[in-house]
Design a protein around this motif. Structure first.
Motif, PDB file in Angstrom:
ATOM      1  N   ALA A 271       0.659  -1.358  -0.268  1.00 51.95           N
ATOM      2  CA  ALA A 271      -0.033  -0.095   0.095  1.00 51.95           C
ATOM      3  C   ALA A 271       0.720   1.262   0.076  1.00 51.95           C
ATOM      4  O   ALA A 271       1.859   1.303   0.511  1.00 51.95           O
ATOM      5  N   GLY A 272       0.261   2.287  -1.160  1.00 54.93           N
ATOM      6  CA  GLY A 272       1.431   3.677  -1.100  1.00 54.93           C
ATOM      7  C   GLY A 272       2.454   3.605  -1.837  1.00 54.93           C
ATOM      8  O   GLY A 272       3.416   4.820  -2.300  1.00 54.93           O
ATOM      9  N   GLN A 273       2.562   2.714  -2.326  1.00 49.71           N
ATOM     10  CA  GLN A 273       3.425   2.087  -3.640  1.00 49.71           C
ATOM     11  C   GLN A 273       3.224   2.615  -4.998  1.00 49.71           C
ATOM     12  O   GLN A 273       2.036   2.536  -5.354  1.00 49.71           O
ATOM     13  N   GLN A 274       4.847   2.896  -5.525  1.00 49.78           N
ATOM     14  CA  GLN A 274       4.455   3.059  -6.709  1.00 49.78           C
ATOM     15  C   GLN A 274       4.702   2.177  -7.507  1.00 49.78           C
ATOM     16  O   GLN A 274       5.152   1.294  -7.169  1.00 49.78           O
TER      17      GLN A 274
ATOM     18  N   PRO B 299      -3.271   1.462  -3.350  1.00 49.71           N
ATOM     19  CA  PRO B 299      -4.675   1.687  -1.722  1.00 49.71           C
ATOM     20  C   PRO B 299      -4.177   1.225  -1.344  1.00 49.71           C
ATOM     21  O   PRO B 299      -4.473   0.719   0.129  1.00 49.71           O
ATOM     22  N   VAL B 300      -4.125  -0.389  -1.889  1.00 49.85           N
ATOM     23  CA  VAL B 300      -4.114  -1.553  -1.153  1.00 49.85           C
ATOM     24  C   VAL B 300      -2.664  -2.441  -0.923  1.00 49.85           C
ATOM     25  O   VAL B 300      -1.861  -2.839  -1.997  1.00 49.85           O
ATOM     26  N   SER B 301      -1.948  -3.587  -0.150  1.00 52.67           N
ATOM     27  CA  SER B 301      -1.479  -4.422  -0.554  1.00 52.67           C
ATOM     28  C   SER B 301      -1.428  -5.915  -1.130  1.00 52.67           C
ATOM     29  O   SER B 301      -2.651  -6.119  -0.746  1.00 52.67           O
ATOM     30  N   GLY B 302      -0.405  -6.532  -1.553  1.00 48.44           N
ATOM     31  CA  GLY B 302      -1.403  -7.758  -1.777  1.00 48.44           C
ATOM     32  C   GLY B 302      -0.163  -8.147  -3.636  1.00 48.44           C
ATOM     33  O   GLY B 302       0.846  -7.805  -3.473  1.00 48.44           O
TER      34      GLY B 302
END
Length: 128
Positions: free
Chosen positions: A51-54, A70-73
């Motif tokens: 989350a938050g990564q470009q 906006p989310v991780s995965g």
């Protein structure tokens, strides 16, 4: 104009969660600010994101803008239609202009994102 079933990130990305997957795109506000979109650079399916990564870029006739997740995965799917038809982001940002589907690794992250009414207030506060 701001769909109530989505959650929003401060960088103007949205996520629509269905079970353990989140579909991600950019908001109407973002595509409107960019102008005519001519190219979308997205990550490959299988990439692990936080989350938050470009995760890519959107190029328009005005500028280039970074896309953040906006989310991780793990990226399960990428909208291949955007390669030949980047204008879908302008014409249908919450539908055919979606960008990626993320298999969520932490569904609790979604709760920390803005609701549609919070996002609407956030946009209003940015205009001052």
């Amino acid at each position: 104009m701001i769909p109530p079933d989505l959650r929003y990130h401060k960088e103007h990305e949205w996520v629509r969660v269905k079970e353990t997957d989140g579909t991600v795109g950019i908001s109407h506000f973002a595509q409107d600010a960019l102008g005519d979109i001519v190219f979308v650079d997205l990550p490959k399916a299988g990439a692990v994101v936080t989350a938050g990564q470009q995760i890519g870029e959107v190029e328009s006739t005005k500028t280039t803008s970074t896309i953040y997740t906006p989310v991780s995965g793990t990226i399960a799917k990428v909208n291949a239609d955007l390669k030949d038809h980047p204008e879908l982001v302008n014409s249908d940002p919450y539908g055919k202009g979606w960008m990626i589907v993320v298999h969520l690794s932490n569904s609790d992250e979604v709760e920390s994102l803005m609701t549609s009414s919070q996002y609407e207030s956030y946009l209003a506060s940015q205009k001052h």
